[in-house]
Design an enzyme around this catalytic site. Structure first.
Site, PDB file in Angstrom:
ATOM      1  N   LYS A  94       0.890  -1.263  -0.145  1.00 57.42           N
ATOM      2  CA  LYS A  94      -0.121  -0.139   0.161  1.00 57.42           C
ATOM      3  C   LYS A  94       0.963   1.341   0.031  1.00 57.42           C
ATOM      4  O   LYS A  94       0.449   2.302  -0.764  1.00 57.42           O
ATOM      5  CB  LYS A  94      -0.994  -0.180   1.215  1.00 57.42           C
ATOM      6  CG  LYS A  94      -0.319   0.173   2.385  1.00 57.42           C
ATOM      7  CD  LYS A  94      -1.394   0.187   3.603  1.00 57.42           C
ATOM      8  CE  LYS A  94      -0.652   0.214   4.989  1.00 57.42           C
ATOM      9  NZ  LYS A  94      -0.030   1.534   5.179  1.00 57.42           N
ATOM     10  N   THR A  95       1.862   1.458   0.566  1.00 53.48           N
ATOM     11  CA  THR A  95       2.769   2.457   0.785  1.00 53.48           C
ATOM     12  C   THR A  95       3.558   2.684  -0.386  1.00 53.48           C
ATOM     13  O   THR A  95       3.569   3.930  -1.172  1.00 53.48           O
ATOM     14  CB  THR A  95       4.034   2.443   1.819  1.00 53.48           C
ATOM     15  OG1 THR A  95       3.348   2.031   3.152  1.00 53.48           O
ATOM     16  CG2 THR A  95       4.762   3.777   1.791  1.00 53.48           C
ATOM     17  N   ASP A 112      -3.444   7.708   5.179  1.00 53.65           N
ATOM     18  CA  ASP A 112      -3.117   6.419   5.411  1.00 53.65           C
ATOM     19  C   ASP A 112      -3.536   5.637   6.391  1.00 53.65           C
ATOM     20  O   ASP A 112      -3.923   6.415   7.614  1.00 53.65           O
ATOM     21  CB  ASP A 112      -1.720   6.241   5.492  1.00 53.65           C
ATOM     22  CG  ASP A 112      -1.059   5.054   5.360  1.00 53.65           C
ATOM     23  OD1 ASP A 112      -1.389   4.258   4.772  1.00 53.65           O
ATOM     24  OD2 ASP A 112       0.198   4.718   5.601  1.00 53.65           O
ATOM     25  N   GLU A 113      -3.756   4.376   6.573  1.00 55.65           N
ATOM     26  CA  GLU A 113      -4.135   3.924   8.150  1.00 55.65           C
ATOM     27  C   GLU A 113      -5.519   4.155   8.172  1.00 55.65           C
ATOM     28  O   GLU A 113      -5.827   4.499   9.642  1.00 55.65           O
ATOM     29  CB  GLU A 113      -3.020   3.814   9.258  1.00 55.65           C
ATOM     30  CG  GLU A 113      -1.957   3.133   8.715  1.00 55.65           C
ATOM     31  CD  GLU A 113      -1.764   1.822   8.739  1.00 55.65           C
ATOM     32  OE1 GLU A 113      -2.742   1.027   8.625  1.00 55.65           O
ATOM     33  OE2 GLU A 113      -0.591   1.154   8.400  1.00 55.65           O
ATOM     34  N   GLN A 139      -7.579  -4.957  10.167  1.00 58.04           N
ATOM     35  CA  GLN A 139      -6.342  -4.595  11.011  1.00 58.04           C
ATOM     36  C   GLN A 139      -6.583  -3.505  11.801  1.00 58.04           C
ATOM     37  O   GLN A 139      -5.559  -2.881  12.479  1.00 58.04           O
ATOM     38  CB  GLN A 139      -5.063  -4.362  10.142  1.00 58.04           C
ATOM     39  CG  GLN A 139      -4.824  -5.567   9.117  1.00 58.04           C
ATOM     40  CD  GLN A 139      -3.561  -5.116   8.452  1.00 58.04           C
ATOM     41  OE1 GLN A 139      -2.173  -5.208   8.859  1.00 58.04           O
ATOM     42  NE2 GLN A 139      -3.600  -5.157   7.168  1.00 58.04           N
ATOM     43  N   ARG A 183       2.173 -11.182   9.962  1.00 53.79           N
ATOM     44  CA  ARG A 183       3.671 -10.870  10.160  1.00 53.79           C
ATOM     45  C   ARG A 183       4.755 -11.818   9.312  1.00 53.79           C
ATOM     46  O   ARG A 183       5.788 -11.304   9.081  1.00 53.79           O
ATOM     47  CB  ARG A 183       4.060 -10.353  11.459  1.00 53.79           C
ATOM     48  CG  ARG A 183       3.513  -9.497  12.137  1.00 53.79           C
ATOM     49  CD  ARG A 183       3.261  -8.149  11.332  1.00 53.79           C
ATOM     50  NE  ARG A 183       1.789  -7.889  10.849  1.00 53.79           N
ATOM     51  CZ  ARG A 183       1.419  -7.387   9.864  1.00 53.79           C
ATOM     52  NH1 ARG A 183       2.242  -6.343   9.449  1.00 53.79           N
ATOM     53  NH2 ARG A 183       0.262  -7.335   9.270  1.00 53.79           N
TER      54      ARG A 183
END
Length: 637
Positions: free
Chosen positions: A27-28, A204-205, A235, A577
């Site tokens: 995504k970044t 973002d987020e 998340q 993760r």
């Protein structure tokens, strides 16, 4: 190269868009490439704003953008945190004075002292309650009802605090968002200026936004509504600090014209990890059914059942050692847990296996402040003046290091001005009572010592509660984690009783000191961290420990469907993760009897392994694990 899903986002220009970005989906990279495309197509850098939650994330975005468009152009794009953006909006209106958190705490301390508030109502407790209310958009009446146990002191302190800031022109950290929203609502010219500045806005987020941040974003948007919200409701793990994941679930209701994009290709984890995570999260009623898929095959996680917590720790150490021996860098091995209160036995096992480790976001178990306090009290009961000084300074208001040292020196000599001052405080009287009661532990050994320590700790819980809240900056969940660390000290004494039945308190304290002789190098070794701390990170090998009912999920969370779903999302974050190897561990018997495996384990497909340290993970007749189990004696407990 971008995949088709990423390209679709990168090519989005006009109108609102929601990007559901699964874990490991880039995504970044997508956000940065889209920004670069806007710049290359002639959009002015002064019309682009990227907002994220941490300065670290903002810095990473700026660095990546600079590689694509050059540093000069990248520096003209507004990339910042929410609070930095709010402060800049307010500065455009005029000079602002920010009251930092430490100064605010001192102001509140003065008010509480004037009110003669009880010890449990500390400045950090009040500060934490006010902060949560402001972030969540609560009014004063809801704040007071939510924290009814702090009344009437909270309401009075709140009023005095707000008056103090208003009289002096201060804004605290949480006021920045509120005031920025207020001035944008009231001043059309300022709002128009910032709407032009944020003509192309990316958040973002987005699943971690709170009500005040949503209001700010809404006011920044012009009629084009060029907002791209990037996040993953699966998340969302920060409701305890005011985040409201419903904002991302309801994005399409807030912006009916919104295009919805999905980043569903996971480049981080293989198929086994992804399948396990999807099976887990589908048990949540409130979720996003993202068709997450991996680009490579891999095995399902290994679900490990040990007999005891100590044997679970041995498995963790052996699995970490196996990965190291296989060439995995120590920095690519993570041991994740719901709370670091569970780290003590894991640390002991890692030391036995000679596995280097580092505690991320904390210190080793015996170095934690609340644990150090109890250790100092125990040492002080044997006449250790230095330990007594540290304990007084940590617990008694108004006793700094010098005054505490004087009181400690004079404690064995009857009367002195310092002792009289100490005895004149309610906290001082309680402190001396707690210290005196420790003497009942002297001379006891084995399980009698462990049981007596637990009785002492439980009896004086009201003494420790305000201290733990203060250490946790008023966050109740943090105070509960710190209390769990003190409970773990009781478990340590039970382990000590098993290996050293005739050992007394003095020997236990000696062995704790010896166990700290080889501190870990900061930043080196296998990572031990909470699941919350792992968000945004990735590792070759991940071991998630303590999957036991009552711990993960906690008993408290299991009672509330919303909290239970957040616990499940937290485990989802932990699973994703892992890039290659994933272990999930539980144990059958705890300190107080039989345990039940976490309900989450039934929701996750995987291979089952019953761990026997006499056979070991390798399947050999005798392993290092068996040797380590026989060697875990008083030095580690």
């Amino acid at each position: 190269m971008l995949n088709p899903e990423q390209e679709a986002v990168v090519n989005h220009t006009w109108g609102p868009a929601l990007v559901i970005a699964g874990p490991g989906s880039g995504k970044t990279r997508t956000v940065v490439y889209r920004t670069a495309r806007l710049l290359r197509e002639g959009i002015s850098p002064e019309e682009i704003v990227l907002v994220t939650f941490t300065r670290k994330a903002a810095h990473e975005m700026r660095e990546r953008l600079a590689h694509l468009v050059g540093e000069e152009t990248a520096n003209r794009v507004w990339i910042s945190t929410f609070h930095s953006l709010a402060a800049s909006i307010l500065r455009d209106r005029g000079n602002i004075r920010i009251l930092d958190a430490e100064a605010a705490k001192k102001v509140l301390a003065g008010f509480l002292e004037e009110m003669e508030a009880p010890r449990r109502i500390t400045p950090k407790v009040v500060q934490g309650a006010i902060s949560r209310a402001k972030n969540a958009g609560w009014d004063k009446s809801y704040l007071l009802s939510h924290y009814a146990d702090l009344e009437p002191y909270l309401g009075r302190a709140y009023d005095r605090y707000e008056e103090y800031k208003a009289e002096r022109g201060y804004l605290d950290f949480d006021d920045l968002l509120i005031e920025a929203v207020k001035v944008l609502e009231e001043e059309e010219d300022l709002r128009a200026t910032w709407s032009r500045r944020a003509r192309f806005l990316t958040v973002d987020e987005y699943q971690d936004t709170n009500l005040q941040q949503f209001r700010l974003v809404s006011l920044l948007l012009g009629p084009e509504e060029n907002i791209v919200a990037v996040g993953d409701p699966n998340q969302a793990i920060y409701s305890w600090r005011g985040a409201d994941y419903r904002l991302i679930l309801e994005f399409r209701r807030h912006f009916p014209r919104a295009r919805v994009y999905h980043l569903s290709i996971n480049y981080r984890s293989h198929g086994g990890v992804v399948d396990a995570a999807l099976h887990l999260i589908r048990n949540n009623r409130e979720r996003e059914d993202l068709p997450l898929k991996a680009i490579r095959f891999g095995e399902l996680p290994i679900k490990v059942t040990a007999e005891t917590k100590e044997e679970e720790a041995l498995f963790v150490a052996e699995a970490a050692k196996l990965a190291l021996d296989g060439g995995v860098p120590s920095s690519q091995i993570a041991i994740l847990m719901r709370s670091l209160s569970a780290s003590r036995v894991v640390e002991a096992a890692l030391r036995r296996f000679r596995v280097p480790y580092t505690i991320v976001g904390s210190v080793g178990f015996w170095g934690r402040k609340e644990v150090k306090l109890v250790l100092n009290l125990l040492h002080a009961s044997y006449g250790d003046t230095l330990a007594l000084t540290e304990a007084i300074a940590m617990t008694i208001p108004g006793f700094g290091p010098k005054k505490a040292a004087k009181a400690a020196q004079d404690l064995g000599h009857g009367r002195s001005p310092y002792l009289e001052s100490l005895r004149g405080l309610a906290e001082g009287q309680k402190f001396l009572e707690v210290l005196e009661d420790i003497r009942n532990l002297h001379g006891l050994t084995g399980y009698a010592l462990a049981n007596a320590f637990w009785t002492w700790l439980s009896t004086h819980r009201d003494f420790f509660r305000p201290i733990l809240l203060d250490l946790s900056e008023g966050v109740l969940e943090g105070a509960e984690d710190r209390w769990a660390n003190l409970e773990e000290m009781s478990n340590a004494l039970r382990g000590f009783a098993e290996t050293t039945p005739k050992g007394d308190l003095a020997l236990f304290l000696q062995d704790v000191l010896l166990s700290e002789e080889e501190p870990q190098e900061k930043g080196e070794g296998v990572r031990i961290m909470t699941l919350h701390a792992s968000k945004g990170l990735e590792f070759h090998t991940v071991i998630i420990t303590g999957l036991v009912e009552g711990f993960f999920p906690s008993w408290q969370s299991a009672k509330d469907p919303k909290n239970l779903e957040e616990e499940r999302r937290l485990l989802y974050v932990g699973l994703t993760r892992a890039k290659e190897t994933l272990y999930l561990t539980t144990y059958r018997v705890g300190e107080r009897g039989p345990t039940m495996p976490s309900r989450f384990l039934d929701e996750i497909p995987g291979h089952h392994l019953t761990y026997n340290p006499t056979i070991g993970f390798h399947g050999k007749d005798e392993t290092q694990a068996a040797n380590a189990l026989s060697q875990i004696a008083s030095l580690e407990w």
